[in-house]
Design a protein around this motif. Structure first.
Motif, short mmCIF file in Angstrom:
data_model
loop_
_atom_site.label_atom_id
_atom_site.label_comp_id
_atom_site.label_asym_id
_atom_site.label_seq_id
_atom_site.Cartn_x
_atom_site.Cartn_y
_atom_site.Cartn_z
N ALA A 110 12.06 6.32 10.77
CA ALA A 110 13.61 5.84 11.13
C ALA A 110 13.53 4.30 10.96
O ALA A 110 14.86 3.74 10.52
CB ALA A 110 13.96 6.49 12.33
N ALA A 111 12.56 3.71 11.38
CA ALA A 111 12.71 2.27 11.35
C ALA A 111 12.15 1.60 10.09
O ALA A 111 12.05 2.37 9.06
CB ALA A 111 11.70 1.63 12.36
N ASP A 112 12.50 0.31 9.75
CA ASP A 112 12.02 -0.41 8.43
C ASP A 112 10.68 -0.74 8.63
O ASP A 112 10.60 -1.99 8.11
CB ASP A 112 13.06 -1.64 8.55
N GLY A 113 9.74 -0.05 8.46
CA GLY A 113 8.55 -0.16 8.29
C GLY A 113 7.62 -0.21 9.69
O GLY A 113 8.20 -0.29 10.75
N LEU A 142 0.86 -1.29 0.03
CA LEU A 142 -0.16 -0.09 0.07
C LEU A 142 0.90 1.07 0.00
O LEU A 142 0.51 2.13 -0.55
CB LEU A 142 -1.03 -0.05 1.08
N GLU A 143 1.99 1.26 0.76
CA GLU A 143 2.68 2.50 0.77
C GLU A 143 3.63 2.69 -0.58
O GLU A 143 3.39 3.73 -0.99
CB GLU A 143 4.05 1.93 1.57
N PRO A 198 2.18 -0.49 19.21
CA PRO A 198 3.18 0.40 18.45
C PRO A 198 2.75 1.04 17.24
O PRO A 198 2.09 0.64 16.32
CB PRO A 198 4.40 -0.75 18.09
N PRO A 199 2.79 2.61 17.25
CA PRO A 199 2.17 3.17 16.32
C PRO A 199 3.06 3.41 14.88
O PRO A 199 4.19 2.92 15.16
CB PRO A 199 2.11 4.70 16.59
N ALA A 200 2.61 3.71 13.81
CA ALA A 200 3.50 3.77 12.66
C ALA A 200 2.89 5.18 11.82
O ALA A 200 1.76 5.55 12.11
CB ALA A 200 3.39 2.48 11.59
N LEU A 201 3.65 5.56 10.91
CA LEU A 201 3.24 6.76 10.43
C LEU A 201 2.16 6.27 9.28
O LEU A 201 2.14 5.26 8.82
CB LEU A 201 4.56 7.35 9.49
N PRO A 202 1.45 7.31 8.85
CA PRO A 202 0.30 6.99 7.92
C PRO A 202 0.80 6.71 6.56
O PRO A 202 2.13 6.83 6.24
CB PRO A 202 -0.44 8.55 7.61
N LEU A 203 0.01 6.00 5.83
CA LEU A 203 0.48 5.61 4.61
C LEU A 203 0.81 6.60 3.48
O LEU A 203 0.32 7.50 3.74
CB LEU A 203 -0.61 4.59 3.91
N GLY A 204 2.01 6.58 2.89
CA GLY A 204 2.51 7.69 2.08
C GLY A 204 3.55 8.45 2.76
O GLY A 204 3.98 9.10 1.98
N LEU A 205 3.66 8.28 3.89
CA LEU A 205 4.71 8.77 4.73
C LEU A 205 5.84 7.93 5.44
O LEU A 205 6.46 8.33 6.18
CB LEU A 205 4.37 9.75 5.88
#
Length: 375
Positions: free
Chosen positions: A289-292, A221-222, A277-284
């Motif tokens: 800094a991490a690998d996904g 999706l990214e 654990p949160p992650a950045l929105p898709l597209g960002l």
């Protein structure tokens, strides 16, 4: 096949959007009330007034609610009524009454043209809206009552009344890895967001069957959203989303959350948000800094309901400006009671939210799932 209440609400809302909104009843009655008002003035005024001159405005009043044929007919009626009132007062042949008739005819011609233009614009708008809604119908398909090993219910409510076009999305698929679902919210509203919704859902429906795990689905999706941003172009294009995968054998749900509202779990009479654990929105994702994204898991057993919503629900405000208290309202309804089904939860929110707020400022989508008793 019988549809659940949540499926009916989605389908009926889509069908309702294809019909243009009729003018308010008072607007349709206004020309006739105006004629009655003029006749009342004619009877009650003591002095001689050229009351019939008020009828010059009748065609323009009618043009707001009626088509060109009715406006033209009311124009002829106004001229005839002006002549009748002038004849009663024995002023039929006077120049100012003839001038009034001519003015009424001119206003009538212009009003008829205006009504014809308005009617064409309404037809064009309905056609354009119908095309967009047909696309949304293909994209946001009503979720079946059962998908693989889970029961499911969904709801979509756009912020723009009378249209299904919006930027929220949801889907669920039964795959060999388990039931995989997505609920997301694209930046923006209306038609500009539809293309991005189509891109995300199209990519998800392929990746759900092919990707090894949820982080791999998110990666697909990214990449798709990154290509979309280049094609539009839009350097700030992104979408918040939560992805889940249900393993019926392990009675476990795996989650990756990309800047989205946390899932809500209704389990054994308790209601709480599931945080991980949160992650950045898709597209960002390129900014991370991490690998996904990091996937995390939680038990989901028979009697539990997992609810996924978009921020349009939790950010809906009442007249005092307070947000909709999602968890509190679910606790008030379901805490300490028998286990609800997904449709029970969705239908409750669908009826409870309008009591909190009358005007939605953002689209709303929700998806609820529960392990099937035979899962």
């Amino acid at each position: 096949m019988r549809r659940t209440r949540s499926e009916v609400s989605l389908a009926d809302a889509m069908e309702d959007g294809f019909r243009p909104a009729a003018p308010p009843a008072w607007m349709r009655w206004l020309p006739f009330a105006y004629v009655a008002f003029v006749l009342l003035l004619e009877v009650t005024l003591q002095e001689e007034w050229a009351v019939s001159f008020f009828l010059i405005a009748l065609p323009a009043i009618a043009a707001y609610a009626f088509g060109p044929a009715v406006v033209a007919a009311l124009t002829v009626f106004a001229i005839l009524l002006e002549g009748a009132l002038a004849a009663v007062s024995h002023h039929l042949g006077e120049n100012h009454h003839v001038t009034a008739d001519i003015a009424t005819a001119v206003v009538g011609i212009l009003s008829t043209a205006l009504a014809a233009h308005r009617t064409r614009q309404e037809r064009n708008l309905v056609h354009a809206n119908s095309v967009a809604e047909a696309l949304m119908r293909a994209l946001l398909r009503p979720v079946p009552h059962q998908v693989g090993h889970v029961l499911a219910a969904s709801l979509y409510r756009p912020s723009e009344a009378g249209t299904m076009v919006g930027g929220d999305l949801f889907d669920i698929r039964a795959t060999r890895a388990g039931e995989r679902a997505i609920v997301g919210d694209v930046r923006g509203k209306g038609l500009p967001a539809v293309r991005t919704v189509a891109a995300i859902l199209g990519s998800f429906r392929e990746a759900a069957y092919e990707a090894q795990d949820l982080p791999a689905v998110a990666a697909r999706l990214e990449r798709r959203l990154a290509r979309e941003a280049e094609e539009i172009p839009d350097e700030e294009l992104f979408a918040t989303a939560v992805l889940i995968e249900y393993d019926s054998r392990a009675h476990r749900v795996t989650v990756t959350n990309h800047g989205h509202v946390e899932p809500v779990l209704i389990s054994r009479g308790e209601v709480r948000m599931l945080e991980g654990p949160p992650a950045l929105p898709l597209g960002l994702g390129s900014l991370a800094a991490a690998d996904g994204p990091v996937a995390w898991s939680h038990r989901l057993t028979r009697g539990d309901v997992l609810l996924l919503v978009t921020d349009g629900l939790v950010e809906a405000r009442d007249t005092r400006g307070d947000f909709y208290p999602l968890v509190d309202r679910l606790r008030h309804r379901f805490e300490g009671r028998a286990a609800p089904g997904p449709a029970d939860v969705v239908n409750f929110l669908n009826t409870d939210l309008p009591r909190h707020t009358r005007n939605l400022h953002d689209d709303i989508a929700m998806l609820a799932i529960a392990p099937h008793s035979h899962g």
